[in-house]
Design a protein around this motif. Structure first.
Motif, PDB file in Angstrom:
ATOM      1  N   PRO A 576       0.357  15.203  79.900  1.00 21.88           N
ATOM      2  CA  PRO A 576      -0.550  16.174  79.279  1.00 21.88           C
ATOM      3  C   PRO A 576      -1.939  16.136  79.920  1.00 21.88           C
ATOM      4  N   LEU A 577      -2.625  17.272  79.907  1.00 22.49           N
ATOM      5  CA  LEU A 577      -3.946  17.382  80.527  1.00 22.49           C
ATOM      6  C   LEU A 577      -4.917  16.364  79.949  1.00 22.49           C
ATOM      7  N   GLU A 578      -4.904  16.188  78.626  1.00 17.04           N
ATOM      8  CA  GLU A 578      -5.872  15.276  78.013  1.00 17.04           C
ATOM      9  C   GLU A 578      -5.647  13.836  78.463  1.00 17.04           C
ATOM     10  N   VAL A 579      -4.381  13.459  78.693  1.00 22.27           N
ATOM     11  CA  VAL A 579      -4.082  12.107  79.170  1.00 22.27           C
ATOM     12  C   VAL A 579      -4.539  11.942  80.615  1.00 22.27           C
ATOM     13  N   ALA A 580      -4.211  12.928  81.459  1.00 20.13           N
ATOM     14  CA  ALA A 580      -4.610  12.865  82.865  1.00 20.13           C
ATOM     15  C   ALA A 580      -6.129  12.837  82.993  1.00 20.13           C
ATOM     16  N   GLU A 581      -6.796  13.648  82.154  1.00 21.18           N
ATOM     17  CA  GLU A 581      -8.261  13.700  82.238  1.00 21.18           C
ATOM     18  C   GLU A 581      -8.888  12.405  81.746  1.00 21.18           C
ATOM     19  N   ALA A 582      -8.266  11.779  80.759  1.00 22.89           N
ATOM     20  CA  ALA A 582      -8.795  10.512  80.245  1.00 22.89           C
ATOM     21  C   ALA A 582      -8.718   9.419  81.309  1.00 22.89           C
ATOM     22  N   ARG A 583      -7.688   9.462  82.151  1.00 22.37           N
ATOM     23  CA  ARG A 583      -7.576   8.482  83.230  1.00 22.37           C
ATOM     24  C   ARG A 583      -8.662   8.719  84.276  1.00 22.37           C
TER      25      ARG A 583
END
Length: 639
Positions: A576-583
């Motif tokens: 998910p975008l939010e997971v990728a962005e959090a990394r």
């Protein structure tokens, strides 16, 4: 007085049969009416249908009732209602779609296409003109030659319509003034000569009053040319002219009902053929002589352009659907790179480098379009600024582009042969027809570059490595874990003594693709180059792993089409975008959110997730090692 002669039933039957045979063997003319909005195109066609007695009584009654309901400016019948069948058109009083109508006279059968006049429906007009033998271009006598008159004339000329009629309509509304008529003709002639139209016929008409439509008008004694219907009945149609050209027949079907019969079925595009003629099958180049020409009604001694036939040959040669049978000593060209005029017909714009299906006759190949050389200003095609700089084409725009196909196709310039020069482009994902094109010529470099056969085959390379080549195509958002997982997969394959190579998005941009940015067209070119490299590596027998965002489905499909069937495996790293962005390991999402990094996938540039990938992994629930084990399990065995 002599007794009246009464015919027997047998004689009546003979008369009916003779009439039907005469009607069946009439030539067919396809023509279009076009021009600016409210120039009277639909009224003209309605008048032709009415005067040729092609309206049934119930249709006439309904037409009279509709005419009374909508109001007809004093006349009893609104002829335009015979053609404007769409409710939206009747409500607005305009033509939106292309309306096809059939009618016949004693001399000829006709199919007429009423094309919309609005600029936003140019693609509809092109559709109607693509199969026409003649164009009747209407202009309102009160308004003269308008921008849309020029636009449609230019398009008809580009589409290869040789028979052009300028119908100056509504002459009744200017009192049949010859001076005004002559001024319109002079204005149009100057424009026509500037864009290369060498000849056209001019007729003063009134669709509403019927002047010079089917009978000569007493209101125009100064006009001594033909009336419209006489001109349409006597002009030469494309099939007649095509018969004098060399023989060409695209093969639509290999007809093999049993082991004793093998024929090649298709519609003859140009020329004539008879048993004993030597033909060449292209692109293979093999030759043989015609054994027989077969139809549903039996064998023929001769067949000509416009006929659908099955041809049998004396020899078993390489020929299949999509190939072209042609005169052996005057064959068409075969090439894979062309210059072309392209009419864009889709709401989504052309993107240079993206892969499309190209359908040319019965040939279907994958093709890419280069950035347009220029866009044609169809509102001013004869002016000094008629060529406009453009990086892409939008709906209804026309440009000149270079086209590259994934294999050589048989073609002739559109100006010489519509069947082998006109094509459509189809979106590989949606299957929408996005463009229509006309080939001009093959590029010289396509004739100078030939595939060099080698003795060591790709099968031999793979056999030496004891493995089946694969392309493991990892796709997902930035930060999804593509590179990490691909690296784990390669390590596990190395432990299994497999021959691999990993192409990583960042690494490739340091060398092979260092000249590319991150615009949509650059992203497409980036993936195309990687696809070509991956294809070469599979030819060498390697298992290739690629880790690229590759955000567009069409571009991933382009690579899939390059690779031998079954060897391309799409792996969606579904994070998910939010997971990728959090990394955000590289800090790219932060820069994109701050506006410091443009065209970043997931923020201001879209990511089109695979709809049906071979493998899907979720890095929220899996570690990179677990994901790698899962992928290895899916791709085994590798031999």
């Amino acid at each position: 007085m002599t007794d009246p002669i009464y015919k027997t039933d047998a004689l009546i039957a003979e008369d009916i049969e003779a009439y039907l045979d005469q009607h069946q063997n009439k030539s067919m003319l396809r023509f279009i009416t076009c021009g600016s909005v409210d120039d009277g195109k639909s009224t003209l066609i309605g008048r032709l249908l009415y005067d040729s007695k092609m309206i049934f009584e119930d249709q006439l009654a309904a037409l009279e009732n509709d005419s009374k309901r909508v109001g007809t400016q004093g006349q009893e019948i609104d002829f335009a209602l015979l053609v404007d069948g769409l409710a939206a058109e009747r409500e607005q009083g305009i033509t939106i779609d292309v309306a096809y109508r059939f009618f016949a006279t004693e001399k000829r059968k006709f199919i007429v296409a009423d094309c919309p006049g609005h600029e936003q429906y140019t693609r509809n007009m092109v559709t109607g003109a693509s199969t026409a033998d003649c164009a009747v271009i209407l202009t309102d006598a009160r308004k003269g030659v308008l921008v849309q008159t020029k636009r449609h004339s230019f398009l008809c000329h580009q589409l290869g319509i040789k028979n052009l009629v300028l119908a100056v309509n509504k002459m009744d509304l200017i009192g049949y003034d010859q001076a005004k008529f002559d001024a319109i003709v002079a204005d149009y002639r100057a424009f026509a000569e500037s864009i290369g139209i060498e000849d056209f016929t001019v007729i003063p008409i009134s669709g509403l009053a019927g002047d010079n439509i089917t009978t000569r008008s007493d209101h125009t004694p100064w006009y001594d040319g033909p009336v419209l219907i006489d001109h349409l009945e006597t002009m030469e149609v494309n099939n007649t002219a095509s018969q004098a050209k060399p023989f060409r027949m695209p093969v639509q079907w290999v007809n093999r009902p049993n082991l004793d019969f093998r024929g090649f079925s298709g519609l003859i595009a140009t020329g004539a053929v008879k048993p004993g003629d030597e033909l060449r099958s292209l692109p293979s180049g093999k030759t043989s002589k015609v054994k027989s020409i077969v139809t549903m009604d039996g064998e023929l001694d001769r067949a000509v352009a416009g006929q659908s036939v099955t041809i049998t040959l004396e020899d078993e040669i390489d020929c299949s659907r999509g190939d072209v049978l042609a005169t052996a000593d005057a064959p068409p060209e075969v090439a894979d790179q062309f210059e072309s005029t392209l009419v864009w017909m889709d709401d989504e714009p052309l993107v240079a480098g993206r892969g499309y299906w190209l359908k040319l006759g019965s040939q279907m190949v994958s093709a890419t379009v280069a950035e347009p050389k220029y866009e044609i200003d169809v509102n001013n095609p004869s002016g000094s600024g008629s060529h406009l700089a453009s990086q892409r084409l939008h709906l209804n725009q026309i440009g000149v582009c270079e086209i590259t196909t994934d294999r050589r196709v048989v073609f002739e310039p559109y100006a010489d042969n519509r069947a082998l020069g006109g094509y459509i482009l189809i979106d590989k994902i949606t299957n929408r027809t996005v463009a229509a094109g006309m080939l001009h010529f093959s590029l010289r470099r396509s004739q100078n570059v030939h595939w060099q056969p080698t003795d060591i085959t790709r099968e031999h390379h793979a056999g030496m490595k004891n493995q089946t080549p694969r392309v493991l195509w990892f796709t997902g958002l930035s930060g999804s874990g593509k590179s990490t997982i691909a690296n784990e997969v390669e390590k596990k394959l190395a432990l299994m003594n497999r021959h691999t190579f990993l192409l990583d998005g960042d690494n490739v941009r340091h060398g092979l693709n260092k000249d590319l940015g991150f615009t949509e067209s650059d992203r497409i070119e980036n993936i195309r180059r990687i696809g070509e490299v991956a294809k070469l590596m599979t030819d060498a027998g390697l298992i290739v792993l690629t880790a690229f965002i590759s955000p567009f489905r069409a571009d991933r499909q382009l690579v899939r089409d390059m690779i031998t069937g079954g060897e391309f495996i799409e792996i969606h790293v579904d994070t998910p975008l939010e997971v990728a962005e959090a990394r955000d390991v590289k800090g790219l999402y932060k820069k994109a959110r701050e506006g410091k990094l443009k065209n970043f996938t997931g923020i201001d540039s879209p990511y089109e997730a695979p709809e049906d990938p071979e493998i899907r992994v979720n890095t929220v629930d899996m570690s990179p090692e677990e994901a790698a084990d899962f992928i290895i399990g899916k791709i085994l065995p590798l031999k």
